[in-house]
Design a protein around this motif. Structure first.
Motif, PDB file in Angstrom:
ATOM      1  N   UNK A 112      29.257  -3.469  -6.569  1.00 50.55           N
ATOM      2  CA  UNK A 112      27.856  -4.191  -6.312  1.00 50.55           C
ATOM      3  C   UNK A 112      27.915  -5.047  -7.182  1.00 50.55           C
ATOM      4  N   UNK A 113      28.240  -5.122  -8.529  1.00 51.70           N
ATOM      5  CA  UNK A 113      27.690  -6.289  -9.388  1.00 51.70           C
ATOM      6  C   UNK A 113      28.953  -7.217  -9.083  1.00 51.70           C
ATOM      7  N   UNK A 114      29.994  -7.103  -8.558  1.00 48.45           N
ATOM      8  CA  UNK A 114      30.935  -8.173  -8.168  1.00 48.45           C
ATOM      9  C   UNK A 114      30.362  -8.761  -7.077  1.00 48.45           C
ATOM     10  N   UNK A 115      29.844  -8.027  -6.013  1.00 54.45           N
ATOM     11  CA  UNK A 115      29.276  -8.750  -4.710  1.00 54.45           C
ATOM     12  C   UNK A 115      28.200  -9.695  -5.144  1.00 54.45           C
ATOM     13  N   UNK A 200      28.177  -4.536   4.436  1.00 57.85           N
ATOM     14  CA  UNK A 200      28.867  -3.310   3.968  1.00 57.85           C
ATOM     15  C   UNK A 200      29.851  -3.865   2.595  1.00 57.85           C
ATOM     16  N   UNK A 201      29.748  -3.322   1.614  1.00 54.63           N
ATOM     17  CA  UNK A 201      30.203  -3.281   0.481  1.00 54.63           C
ATOM     18  C   UNK A 201      31.584  -2.912   0.150  1.00 54.63           C
ATOM     19  N   UNK A 202      31.740  -1.655   0.481  1.00 58.81           N
ATOM     20  CA  UNK A 202      33.173  -0.947   0.194  1.00 58.81           C
ATOM     21  C   UNK A 202      33.197   0.291   1.087  1.00 58.81           C
ATOM     22  N   UNK A 203      34.459   0.822   1.083  1.00 58.38           N
ATOM     23  CA  UNK A 203      34.769   2.067   1.730  1.00 58.38           C
ATOM     24  C   UNK A 203      35.553   2.933   0.758  1.00 58.38           C
ATOM     25  N   UNK A 204      35.088   4.208   0.467  1.00 57.85           N
ATOM     26  CA  UNK A 204      35.498   5.214  -0.584  1.00 57.85           C
ATOM     27  C   UNK A 204      36.502   6.411   0.390  1.00 57.85           C
ATOM     28  N   UNK A 205      37.244   6.656  -0.225  1.00 57.83           N
ATOM     29  CA  UNK A 205      37.973   8.006   0.332  1.00 57.83           C
ATOM     30  C   UNK A 205      39.176   8.538  -0.566  1.00 57.83           C
ATOM     31  N   UNK A 206      39.430   9.863  -0.394  1.00 53.02           N
ATOM     32  CA  UNK A 206      40.447  10.422  -1.213  1.00 53.02           C
ATOM     33  C   UNK A 206      41.793  10.183  -0.272  1.00 53.02           C
ATOM     34  N   UNK A 287      38.250  -8.299  -9.152  1.00 49.91           N
ATOM     35  CA  UNK A 287      36.936  -7.695  -9.366  1.00 49.91           C
ATOM     36  C   UNK A 287      36.065  -7.764 -10.664  1.00 49.91           C
ATOM     37  N   UNK A 288      36.912  -7.541 -11.779  1.00 44.76           N
ATOM     38  CA  UNK A 288      36.318  -7.396 -13.063  1.00 44.76           C
ATOM     39  C   UNK A 288      36.051  -8.920 -13.697  1.00 44.76           C
ATOM     40  N   UNK A 289      37.014  -9.869 -13.631  1.00 48.75           N
ATOM     41  CA  UNK A 289      36.839 -11.092 -14.191  1.00 48.75           C
ATOM     42  C   UNK A 289      35.497 -11.770 -13.986  1.00 48.75           C
ATOM     43  N   UNK A 290      35.035 -11.840 -12.888  1.00 55.83           N
ATOM     44  CA  UNK A 290      33.612 -12.622 -12.275  1.00 55.83           C
ATOM     45  C   UNK A 290      32.641 -11.837 -12.987  1.00 55.83           C
ATOM     46  N   UNK A 291      32.795 -10.568 -13.033  1.00 58.25           N
ATOM     47  CA  UNK A 291      31.602  -9.890 -13.640  1.00 58.25           C
ATOM     48  C   UNK A 291      31.424 -10.015 -15.140  1.00 58.25           C
ATOM     49  N   UNK A 292      32.728 -10.113 -15.683  1.00 60.35           N
ATOM     50  CA  UNK A 292      32.716 -10.439 -17.242  1.00 60.35           C
ATOM     51  C   UNK A 292      32.191 -11.671 -17.566  1.00 60.35           C
TER      52      UNK A 292
END
Length: 448
Positions: A112-115, A200-206, A287-292
C-alpha cells in the motif's frame, strides 16, 4: 495438574511438556510423542538442535536486544544477506518480524505504501482466496476466508474480495491439465475486472496450501497464469510462504517448484523453526526503494530484527544446508506421501492425499465419487487428532470447506525424519484410523 492461569482456545488441558529432542517429545509422566506436525508446521529441523542452541547461547552472551532504530546488529545483517541469497533475483530487501501474522501485515502495508508513493493511491484492495488463512491480526484476518475465525470480527475489519482456491479435486477437475490452472486463474482476472483494476493493490495466496486447504498443490499452469494476470493489471503478487517456506516442501520456497517469482514474500514458522519467534517480509527492490526515498516504511514492531532471534534463524538455515535437510524433505516426503496413499486402499473414507515434500495432508470424505464430506456431527477433524494423540502421534487438522465442514489432516514431521521414523508414524496413524473406522463406518451406512 494444578489450576492454570493461562487460557487458550478452549478450557481443555494437555499434558505438561518435559523435553523435546529430534522428532520426539515427552510429557512429565514420561510418555513419548512423535511430533508428526512439527507443532503447527514450525519445528522444521527438529527439537533441541545442539548447534542452534550453541549459536543462541553465544549471542546471549553478547546481547539479547538492540532496537532497530538505535543499532544495526551482526546477526540481523547476516541473516538478511542469507535470505536474499535464497530468494528470487531482485528480492534484496528483508524486514524481520516475530511471526506470520506480522509478516503478512508488513507485506500488505509495504504494498500500500508503495502504491501511494508512486501516485496510485486508488489501489487498496487485496484479493485473496476462499478458503484461506493469512493470520490472526485484523489486517491479515481480513484476507482470511475461514468462517469460524473471521465471523466474530467482521464488523471490525475492512472486507476484501475473494476468489475460489484451486481445489480441483473437489470440483472434479484434472489438476494435471493446464486448462484447470487456466480456469482458476481466470477467476482472478474476472475479480480484478469486477473490482476495477485501478482499485486492486495486490493478490495474496499460498503457493502450497497451509492449514485452510491442507497442503493444496496448485493445478498445472496456475502459478504462471496468476503471475501473468498480476503483471497485466499492475497488481502486486504476494506469496504467503509462512507455512510452505523454509525448505519443508523440498525447496526453500514453495513457489520455487514452479520457478515463479512474486513481488513480496511473507515467511515465518519453519524459518525460525521454533527456536525463537521469527518471520520476515521480503520485497523486491523496485517496491522498497521508492518507499525508502519517500521517507521510509511507516511500520514496525518492537522485536523486529531482534539479534537473538536472528542468530537462531541464521543457525537454522545453516543447519538446513549442512544437513541437506531440503533434500531429505523431498525424499522422505515422497515416501510418506506414498505410504499415506496406500491407506486409501484400506479406508474408503480417505478421499485425497496431497502435498509436496513434508507438507502433506489427507482428506476424509463420505464418498469418493462425489467427494461428499463426512457428517459434521462426527467431528472427524478433532476425533482423529485425539485418537492419534492417544497413540503418541501428533497431527494437525482443519475443516476443509471454509471451516464449517469437511476434514483434512496435515502430516508434516520435521525435515530430519528418517525412513524408519516414517514407518513409526504410519504404525501409529494406522492404529488411530482403525479405531476411527469403528466409529465412522456405522454412521456412513446410516447416511448412505
Amino acid at each position: 495438574m494444578t489450576q492454570s492461569h493461562l487460557f487458550y482456545q478452549t478450557d481443555s488441558r494437555r499434558p505438561v511438556l518435559a523435553e523435546a529432542r529430534g522428532i520426539y517429545m515427552w510429557d512429565v509422566d514420561g510418555k513419548r510423542y512423535i511430533d508428526g506436525s512439527s507443532g503447527a508446521m514450525v519445528s522444521n529441523i527438529g527439537h533441541s538442535n545442539p548447534r542452534v542452541l550453541d549459536a543462541m547461547r553465544r549471542q546471549m552472551e553478547k546481547s539479547t536486544f538492540g532496537y532497530r532504530l538505535h543499532f544495526e546488529t551482526e546477526p540481523s545483517e547476516k541473516l538478511a544477506a542469507k535470505v536474499a541469497g535464497l530468494t528470487p533475483e531482485g528480492m534484496e530487501k528483508v524486514f524481520f518480524v516475530s511471526g506470520g501474522s506480522e509478516a503478512v501485515e508488513s507485506a500488505i502495508k509495504i504494498a500500500r505504501q508503495y502504491a501511494v508513493t508512486i501516485g496510485q493511491s486508488s489501489r487498496w484492495k487485496v484479493i485473496s482466496r476462499a478458503p484461506s488463512y493469512h493470520g490472526s491480526t485484523l489486517g491479515a484476518l481480513a484476507l482470511t476466508s475461514y468462517t469460524p475465525l473471521t465471523r466474530p470480527f467482521e464488523p471490525m475489519m475492512q472486507a476484501m474480495p475473494k476468489i475460489p482456491a484451486p481445489q480441483a479435486y473437489l470440483d472434479g477437475l484434472d489438476p494435471g491439465d493446464p486448462a484447470t490452472g487456466a480456469h482458476y486463474a481466470a477467476m482472478l482476472e474476472a475479480k480484478i475486472l469486477e473490482e476495477r483494476p485501478d482499485t486492486v493493490l495486490a493478490f495474496i495466496h499460498e503457493p502450497v496450501g497451509g492449514a485452510s486447504t491442507g497442503a493444496l498443490v496448485p493445478p498445472a499452469g496456475y502459478m504462471q497464469a496468476v503471475r501473468d494476470t498480476c503483471d497485466r493489471h499492475g497488481v502486486i503478487l504476494i506469496h504467503d510462504e509462512v507455512m510452505s517456506g523454509g525448505g519443508r516442501t523440498g525447496r526453500f520456497l514453495g513457489a520455487d517448484h514452479w520457478g515463479v517469482a512474486p513481488d513480496i514474500i511473507a515467511i515465518s514458522k519453519g524459518f525460525g523453526a521454533g527456536y525463537a519467534p521469527l518471520g520476515a517480509m521480503i520485497a523486491h527492490d523496485r517496491i522498497v526503494d521508492p518507499v525508502l526515498k519517500a521517507g521510509g516504511f511507516m511500520h514496525g514492531h518492537t522485536y523486529a530484527g531482534n539479534p537473538l532471534a536472528c542468530a537462531a534463524g541464521l543457525a537454522v538455515l545453516e543447519e538446513i544446508e549442512a544437513g541437506a535437510m531440503m533434500e531429505n524433505a523431498a525424499a522422505t516426503g515422497d515416501l510418506l506421501k506414498s505410504r499415506l496413499g496406500d491407506l486409501m486402499q484400506r479406508y474408503a473414507f480417505i478421499g485425497d492425499v496431497r502435498g509436496k515434500g513434508l507438507l502433506l495432508a489427507f482428506e476424509l470424505v463420505a464418498d469418493r465419487q462425489s467427494m461428499r464430506p463426512l457428517p459434521k456431527a462426527l467431528n472427524a477433524h478433532s476425533e482423529l487428532v485425539e485418537l492419534a494423540y492417544q497413540e503418541g502421534l501428533i497431527i494437525y487438522s482443519r475443516r476443509t470447506r471454509d471451516g464449517t465442514e469437511g476434514d483434512h489432516f496435515l502430516v508434516c514431521p520435521p525435515m530430519i525424519t528418517s525412513a524408519d521414523q516414517v514407518e513409526e508414524i504410519m504404525t501409529m496413524l494406522t492404529s488411530a484410523l482403525d479405531r476411527f473406522a469403528e466409529r465412522v463406518e456405522p454412521a456412513l451406512k446410516q447416511s448412505a
